[in-house]
Design a protein around this motif. Structure first.
Motif, PDB file in Angstrom:
ATOM      1  N   PRO A  20       0.838  -1.205   0.000  1.00 46.85           N
ATOM      2  CA  PRO A  20       0.000   0.000   0.000  1.00 46.85           C
ATOM      3  C   PRO A  20       0.877   1.261   0.000  1.00 46.85           C
ATOM      4  O   PRO A  20       2.071   1.182   0.287  1.00 46.85           O
ATOM      5  N   THR A 314       3.815   1.872   6.400  1.00 46.61           N
ATOM      6  CA  THR A 314       2.440   1.927   5.884  1.00 46.61           C
ATOM      7  C   THR A 314       1.397   1.956   7.004  1.00 46.61           C
ATOM      8  O   THR A 314       0.978   3.025   7.433  1.00 46.61           O
ATOM      9  N   THR A 329      -3.297  -0.489   4.418  1.00 44.61           N
ATOM     10  CA  THR A 329      -3.307  -1.904   4.023  1.00 44.61           C
ATOM     11  C   THR A 329      -4.108  -2.026   2.733  1.00 44.61           C
ATOM     12  O   THR A 329      -4.948  -1.159   2.427  1.00 44.61           O
ATOM     13  N   ILE A 330      -3.853  -3.113   1.981  1.00 48.15           N
ATOM     14  CA  ILE A 330      -4.621  -3.355   0.766  1.00 48.15           C
ATOM     15  C   ILE A 330      -5.844  -4.176   1.161  1.00 48.15           C
ATOM     16  O   ILE A 330      -5.740  -5.369   1.451  1.00 48.15           O
ATOM     17  N   GLU A 331      -6.975  -3.521   1.231  1.00 45.66           N
ATOM     18  CA  GLU A 331      -8.217  -4.168   1.683  1.00 45.66           C
ATOM     19  C   GLU A 331      -9.390  -3.599   0.913  1.00 45.66           C
ATOM     20  O   GLU A 331      -9.361  -2.423   0.501  1.00 45.66           O
ATOM     21  N   LYS A 334     -10.892   0.212   1.013  1.00 46.71           N
ATOM     22  CA  LYS A 334      -9.865   1.249   1.193  1.00 46.71           C
ATOM     23  C   LYS A 334      -9.353   1.715  -0.166  1.00 46.71           C
ATOM     24  O   LYS A 334      -9.490   1.001  -1.159  1.00 46.71           O
ATOM     25  N   SER A 335      -8.760   2.896  -0.192  1.00 45.16           N
ATOM     26  CA  SER A 335      -8.044   3.372  -1.389  1.00 45.16           C
ATOM     27  C   SER A 335      -6.638   3.741  -0.944  1.00 45.16           C
ATOM     28  O   SER A 335      -6.312   4.921  -0.821  1.00 45.16           O
ATOM     29  N   LEU A 338      -0.946   2.202  -4.294  1.00 44.65           N
ATOM     30  CA  LEU A 338      -0.298   0.918  -4.557  1.00 44.65           C
ATOM     31  C   LEU A 338       1.109   1.172  -5.086  1.00 44.65           C
ATOM     32  O   LEU A 338       1.289   1.896  -6.061  1.00 44.65           O
TER      33      LEU A 338
END
Ligand SMILES: [Zn+2]
Length: 359
Positions: A20, A314, A329-331, A334-335, A338
């Motif tokens: 992220p 992060t 976090t990449i979830e 969420k935005s 990347l």
């Protein structure tokens, strides 16, 4: 001549780790025009004296450098910044930036109890005028450092703070900071005396910075302690016993620039306080890059696993700045931005290459 064979499916081999967007937990965007101007390794007091003595810069230059630094950080995969502001210079850039800023309007009274109300009111005006724009920007009024903020001013700031908001404070960047509370001469006492200021404080009333702060800090706020280069085990224990919600921000490259010191991260990691990464300002760094900070930390502390370092860069910062619902976090939902982080043949982060910002 050697030719490179393209193996079938080679283009599918991972060249990096997806992570992220980075959170820069500590910056001073408004000092971006000071790149390369202050000499290295002067010590903190020498550094502060240089910043004070610098003559005025054209406002156009200050604003242009702020804009440039904001765009640069975005290009380096940074999606949120905890940013210290003493002036309104960065307000307009932040109000339209793609980066989410948590602005910390920083107050100090040079430990002059009798003048604390004047100082407070002055900074309160800056705080109120800070434009949050239409994006998800935040702001708090915060104390500069234990040696520069009297109990009077500290209490005013704390009483004014919204519950659950974050307060950032520069903390134990130099050993002289604890000495301010314990010794009548040298260090910050001498620094103040040279300005004709005699701090209104009883010697030995506080055992040091940590002891001072824990007596005033209420438990309904989050605290982002910045630098902590000189934090001792006893300081960690003081905060642990206090039950305060503490985050530690490290600015490794600025510590090397100003004091030529680096924190004892092995000691930090014995405790449970989340560690975040900051760049500090271009007055004490050559680049505003979280990736560069990670590389410096890894070079000095190779025992820190890549996965842990990525958390520092992060999610820990996202929690400290109250952006964990959208970033860190990449979830789904969420935005977070990347980044592709380069890796070597062993699958370790490769700091000789730069990251690629994907989104
Ligand atoms: Zn700072």
């Amino acid at each position: 001549m050697k030719t490179t064979q393209v193996i079938k499916g080679d283009h599918l081999r991972p060249r990096g780790i997806l992570a992220p967007g980075f959170i820069n937990a500590h910056c001073h965007l408004e000092l971006s025009h000071l790149l390369g101007i202050i000499p290295k390794k002067t010590g903190l007091i020498g550094f502060i004296e240089k910043v004070i003595k610098l003559r005025e810069f054209e406002e156009d230059l200050i604003l242009a450098k702020i804009e440039e630094a904001d765009q640069f950080m975005w290009s380096q995969g940074i999606v949120a910044v905890g940013d210290i502001s003493n002036t309104l210079h960065s307000s307009s850039t932040k109000s339209t930036s793609k980066i989410k800023y948590y602005t910390f309007v920083e107050a100090f009274d040079l430990w002059q109890e009798s003048k604390s109300l004047n100082y407070f009111e002055g900074y309160k005006k800056v705080f109120e005028a800070f434009d949050l724009g239409t994006t998800d920007q935040k702001k708090s009024m915060v104390p500069h450092a234990p040696y520069s903020v009297s109990p009077n001013l500290l209490e005013k700031i704390l009483n004014d703070a919204k519950p659950n908001s974050t307060l950032s404070i520069h903390h134990l960047e130099t050993a002289l900071e604890d000495q301010f509370f314990l010794k009548s001469e040298g260090g910050f006492r001498e620094f103040y005396a040279n300005m004709g200021i005699h701090p209104e404080i009883n010697l030995g009333e506080y055992a040091g910075s940590a002891d001072y702060l824990k007596r005033y800090f209420p438990r309904n706020l989050k605290y982002l302690l910045v630098h902590n280069t000189m934090m001792q085990k006893s300081d960690f224990e003081t905060y642990e016993a206090s039950g305060l919600d503490i985050y530690l921000a490290t600015c490794a490259k600025a510590n090397l620039y100003i004091e030529d010191q680096i924190p004892d991260y092995d000691l930090w990691r014995e405790f449970k306080f989340p560690i975040c990464i900051g760049t500090d300002s271009l007055a004490s760094n050559d680049i505003l890059s979280v990736w560069d900070e990670m590389g410096t930390i890894k070079r000095l502390y190779p025992q820190i696993e890549d996965s842990e370092l990525i958390e520092w860069a992060t999610i820990n910062g996202a929690k400290a700045l109250n952006y964990k619902d959208s970033l860190g976090t990449i979830e789904i939902g969420k935005s977070p931005g990347l980044n592709a982080l380069p890796i070597d043949e062993k699958g370790q982060l490769d700091f000789s290459k730069n990251i690629t910002k994907i989104a």
